[in-house]
Scaffold this motif. Sequence first.
Motif, PDB file in Angstrom:
ATOM      1  N   LYS A   1       0.951  -1.275   0.099  1.00 58.35           N
ATOM      2  CA  LYS A   1       0.112   0.146   0.106  1.00 58.35           C
ATOM      3  C   LYS A   1       0.854   1.165   0.032  1.00 58.35           C
ATOM      4  O   LYS A   1       0.312   2.220  -0.428  1.00 58.35           O
ATOM      5  CB  LYS A   1      -1.261   0.332   1.083  1.00 58.35           C
ATOM      6  N   LEU A   2       1.728   1.038   0.326  1.00 58.56           N
ATOM      7  CA  LEU A   2       2.953   2.893   0.608  1.00 58.56           C
ATOM      8  C   LEU A   2       3.507   2.261  -0.752  1.00 58.56           C
ATOM      9  O   LEU A   2       3.932   3.863  -1.650  1.00 58.56           O
ATOM     10  CB  LEU A   2       3.640   2.175   1.545  1.00 58.56           C
ATOM     11  N   ASP A   3       3.862   1.402  -1.396  1.00 56.99           N
ATOM     12  CA  ASP A   3       3.907   1.813  -2.855  1.00 56.99           C
ATOM     13  C   ASP A   3       3.360   2.423  -4.348  1.00 56.99           C
ATOM     14  O   ASP A   3       3.066   3.208  -4.616  1.00 56.99           O
ATOM     15  CB  ASP A   3       4.674   0.167  -3.112  1.00 56.99           C
ATOM     16  N   LEU A   4       2.022   1.693  -3.348  1.00 57.49           N
ATOM     17  CA  LEU A   4       0.930   2.400  -4.205  1.00 57.49           C
ATOM     18  C   LEU A   4       0.826   3.573  -3.844  1.00 57.49           C
ATOM     19  O   LEU A   4       0.054   4.254  -4.829  1.00 57.49           O
ATOM     20  CB  LEU A   4      -0.373   1.368  -4.344  1.00 57.49           C
ATOM     21  N   SER A   5       0.930   4.401  -2.941  1.00 52.50           N
ATOM     22  CA  SER A   5       1.440   5.126  -2.496  1.00 52.50           C
ATOM     23  C   SER A   5       2.091   6.367  -2.650  1.00 52.50           C
ATOM     24  O   SER A   5       2.236   7.346  -1.888  1.00 52.50           O
ATOM     25  CB  SER A   5       0.361   5.595  -0.867  1.00 52.50           C
ATOM     26  N   SER A   6       3.015   5.661  -3.553  1.00 51.83           N
ATOM     27  CA  SER A   6       4.842   6.893  -3.711  1.00 51.83           C
ATOM     28  C   SER A   6       5.087   7.240  -2.666  1.00 51.83           C
ATOM     29  O   SER A   6       5.627   8.084  -2.786  1.00 51.83           O
ATOM     30  CB  SER A   6       4.087   7.925  -4.827  1.00 51.83           C
TER      31      SER A   6
ATOM     32  N   ILE B   1       2.448   9.959   7.808  1.00 54.40           N
ATOM     33  CA  ILE B   1       1.894  10.362   7.184  1.00 54.40           C
ATOM     34  C   ILE B   1       1.093   9.809   6.248  1.00 54.40           C
ATOM     35  O   ILE B   1       0.010   9.687   6.294  1.00 54.40           O
ATOM     36  CB  ILE B   1       2.189  11.660   6.317  1.00 54.40           C
ATOM     37  N   ALA B   2       2.543   8.653   5.553  1.00 52.95           N
ATOM     38  CA  ALA B   2       1.161   8.238   4.482  1.00 52.95           C
ATOM     39  C   ALA B   2       0.731   6.525   4.966  1.00 52.95           C
ATOM     40  O   ALA B   2      -0.581   6.412   4.611  1.00 52.95           O
ATOM     41  CB  ALA B   2       2.409   7.475   3.352  1.00 52.95           C
TER      42      ALA B   2
END
Length: 90
Positions: free
Chosen positions: A35-40, A64-65
């Motif tokens: 999910k972190l990867d998807l949020s850049s 924050i992410a």
Amino acid sequence: EEDYMSKLIQDVNIGANIQKLRKAKGLTQKDLCAKLDLSSRPMIQSTLAQIETGSRNIFLSDLIAIQRILGVSFDELFEGLEPIKKSEDL
């Protein structure tokens, strides 16, 4: 080159709260990293593991992410954490 001024120094272990909240949401470390990867904000699992154990500092942007991904408040992320006295911060 990384901007070290944007790192949040873990003088108290916020990682334990991240781990508790992640598990409460039914996510594995691998899930959260995806999910972190998807949020850049890509993060490898070993880095997340080190953050959760307090052995690695966390970038404020990553915090924050993670807060947004977990859908929790910052109050929940910082729950139970107390500032340490400067005299102990050696």
